[in-house]
Design an enzyme around this catalytic site. Structure first.
Site, PDB file in Angstrom:
ATOM      1  N   LYS A 118     -56.677 -11.733   3.801  1.00 32.35           N
ATOM      2  CA  LYS A 118     -56.839 -10.318   4.104  1.00 32.35           C
ATOM      3  C   LYS A 118     -57.255 -10.134   5.565  1.00 32.35           C
ATOM      4  O   LYS A 118     -57.863 -11.021   6.147  1.00 32.35           O
ATOM      5  CB  LYS A 118     -57.969  -9.738   3.240  1.00 32.35           C
ATOM      6  CG  LYS A 118     -57.606  -9.486   1.798  1.00 32.35           C
ATOM      7  CD  LYS A 118     -58.778  -8.846   1.066  1.00 32.35           C
ATOM      8  CE  LYS A 118     -58.454  -8.575  -0.385  1.00 32.35           C
ATOM      9  NZ  LYS A 118     -57.368  -7.603  -0.587  1.00 32.35           N
TER      10      LYS A 118
ATOM     11  N   ARG B 167     -54.467  -9.835 -11.184  1.00 30.38           N
ATOM     12  CA  ARG B 167     -53.549  -9.810 -12.329  1.00 30.38           C
ATOM     13  C   ARG B 167     -53.354 -11.205 -12.914  1.00 30.38           C
ATOM     14  O   ARG B 167     -53.047 -11.353 -14.092  1.00 30.38           O
ATOM     15  CB  ARG B 167     -52.218  -9.174 -11.892  1.00 30.38           C
ATOM     16  CG  ARG B 167     -51.483  -9.942 -10.849  1.00 30.38           C
ATOM     17  CD  ARG B 167     -50.424  -9.106 -10.144  1.00 30.38           C
ATOM     18  NE  ARG B 167     -51.008  -8.155  -9.195  1.00 30.38           N
ATOM     19  CZ  ARG B 167     -50.295  -7.290  -8.469  1.00 30.38           C
ATOM     20  NH1 ARG B 167     -48.975  -7.245  -8.588  1.00 30.38           N
ATOM     21  NH2 ARG B 167     -50.891  -6.474  -7.622  1.00 30.38           N
TER      22      ARG B 167
END
Ligand code: BES
Ligand code: ZN
Ligand code: ZN
Length: 503
Positions: free
Chosen positions: A283, A357
């Site tokens: 990130k 997920r």
């Protein structure tokens, strides 16, 4: 900081002894007899005077402190605005109590009383009113001072007393206070866990928090270690954890307050990434520190099972936390790697930052072994949720109309409102992989939807809902009862859902 006590007492405002007496007022209303008319009279009309002069009108967020100088036993009266009577909602009450507790703190008072307003939101019970008032005050008084030097945050308030002239309502108020304390305490716990930095709140520390809860509340606890996960074949969770030196954990906590012990359980699953660097798909640096709160979902399901036990809710509840730290490292998962999930389905990991997920896929598959009545997962899942819904709505997806309706209702009552998004299978074409059963990213467009659709492939055939709290878990600014930073939003939604379900 310690959470304050909340009490209910029968009594009248004009004879209440208090350091501060909080009195609410609706914009454009008079001072009625049955409410605080007598108090106003005893103060020589001081309250109606400030309203008439428009120094204080009763708008939401408005506050005015008045020193009584011995005219009544209360040292000070704090007027708090509720806004227009016809627009008053439970959340309006919550917010008013949040504003009030902060103003009371400035007076350095250690205790205060609140005169329960005669005007309450349309169609709301005394239980709901007392619960909302307790929540607003307790949530509004939250501060995280664990890492600050002494006296950095000021004086603590130890007690609030809800004052009602109506003897007949005391039992209902007491029940509301009991619920409000439980939900606010749960949110405090979540905020604390999320505020602790990731060098403290490691997967091992999450496991020890779960152990402490199991011990105190007498819950059944199972913790799967890395080798157990290897044996079971939780390739997705293991893949995410590979880049970190912190071993992953898989935590299962069960509370069984059901009348029939073999009742099908409610299963709650919370994303618990103790820090999300993005992994090899790193990130950007800006705001990356917010990713210490990427375990909000896990903290919330932990808080929920603790609160359900404390409230002795008559239901069976299983909370599951897949826990890992998402780091880039020499052994980290790389874009293009393929993992085999617990369900047997394979996933091509095209972006290691879509890790939530992956861990949830294994947890959803694991949940099937409990033959659940419903499964709800809650997660800080997608940046796309922030884009689509901003700060005030929680994303909701689900396969069951009744479950979604219940969540909508709990959202309305708790003030943590959900907004449904589509779970249409057409979107699945975005998740197709050339080399595995699916890939873990959905490309451009509908990022919150493709993430939810990915999860649906692991959620089984029973009623399931997915809640994306990525936009609401962190607040950029302080609000009435929401602090800057981790908000704990979602906790009271889940708890209200459990409370309503067990009524
Ligand atoms: N934890 C983040 C989602 C997030 C973003 C939570 C901002 C709170 C605030 C999640 O793991 C993530 O990084 N998702 C990616 C997925 C993408 C690579 C498909 C995202 O949303 O950017
Ligand atoms: Zn991520
Ligand atoms: Zn994440």
């Amino acid at each position: 900081m310690k959470i304050m006590q909340v009490e209910v007492r029968v009594g009248r405002a004009e004879v209440e002894t208090a350091e501060v007496l909080v009195v609410t007022h609706c914009d454009g209303e008079g001072f009625q007899k049955q409410d605080v008319g007598q108090l106003n009279k005893a103060l020589g009309g001081a309250l109606s005077d400030v309203v008439q002069s428009k120094e204080f009108e009763g708008k939401p967020g408005e506050a005015l402190l008045y020193h009584t100088q011995g005219k009544v036993p209360a040292k000070r009266v704090l007027l708090i605005g509720l806004g227009k009577k016809k627009d008053l909602t439970l959340d309006g009450l919550r917010q008013a109590m949040g504003h009030a507790v902060k103003r009371v703190r400035q007076t350095k008072a250690a205790t205060y009383s609140v005169s329960v307003p005669a005007t309450t939101p349309k169609g709301c019970s005394a239980v709901e009113v007392a619960q909302a008032m307790t929540e607003g005050a307790t949530l509004g008084s939250y501060q995280f001072d664990v890492y600050r030097s002494e006296n950095a945050v000021g004086r603590e308030i130890s007690q609030m007393t809800l004052l009602t002239p109506l003897k007949g309502q005391v039992r209902q108020f007491a029940e509301g206070v009991r619920r409000g304390k439980a939900t606010a305490e749960a949110a405090w716990f979540v905020r604390d866990l999320c505020n602790h930095p990731s060098n403290v709140m490691t997967p091992a520390r999450i496991a020890s928090e779960a152990k402490a809860i199991a011990k105190h509340e007498g819950l059944a606890l199972k913790i799967l270690e890395q080798k157990d996960m290897e044996q079971l074949g939780m390739g997705a969770l293991l893949g995410v954890a590979r880049g970190s030196h912190e071993p992953p954990k898989f935590i299962i906590l069960e509370y069984n307050g059901a009348k029939r012990k073999d009742e099908r359980p409610v299963v709650l699953i919370g994303k618990t990434i103790t820090f999300d660097t993005g992994g090899i798909s790193l990130k950007p640096a800006e705001n990356m520190e917010h990713m210490k709160a990427d375990m909000t979902g896990g903290a919330e399901v932990l808080a929920s099972v603790r609160a359900a036990a404390r409230l002795k809710l008559p239901l069976r509840l299983i909370s599951i936390l897949p826990v890992a730290e998402n780091m880039p490292g020499g052994r980290a998962m790389k874009p293009g790697d393929i993992v085999t999930t617990l369900s047997g389905k394979t996933v091509e990991v095209q972006n290691t930052d879509a890790e939530g997920r992956l861990i949830l896929a294994d947890a959803l598959a694991y949940a099937q072994r409990f033959n659940p009545a419903v499964v709800i997962d809650i997660a800080t899942l997608t940046g796309a949720c922030v884009v689509a819904l901003g700060q005030f709505a929680i994303g909701m997806f689900g396969t069951d109309a009744k479950l979604k309706d219940q969540l909508r209702k709990s959202g309305q009552l708790s003030g943590e409102r959900v907004w449904e998004m589509p779970l249409w299978d057409e979107y699945f074409e975005q998740l197709r992989s050339d080399v595995a059963d699916m890939r873990n990213i959905g490309g451009r467009g509908g990022g919150m939807i493709t993430a939810a659709l990915f999860l649906s492939k692991f959620a089984g055939d029973g009623p399931w809902a997915h809640i994306d709290i990525a936009s609401t878990d962190w607040s950029e600014r302080e609000r009435a009862y929401i602090p800057k930073g981790p908000t704990g939003i979602g906790t009271r939604l889940l708890l209200q859902f459990l409370i309503d379900r067990s009524l």
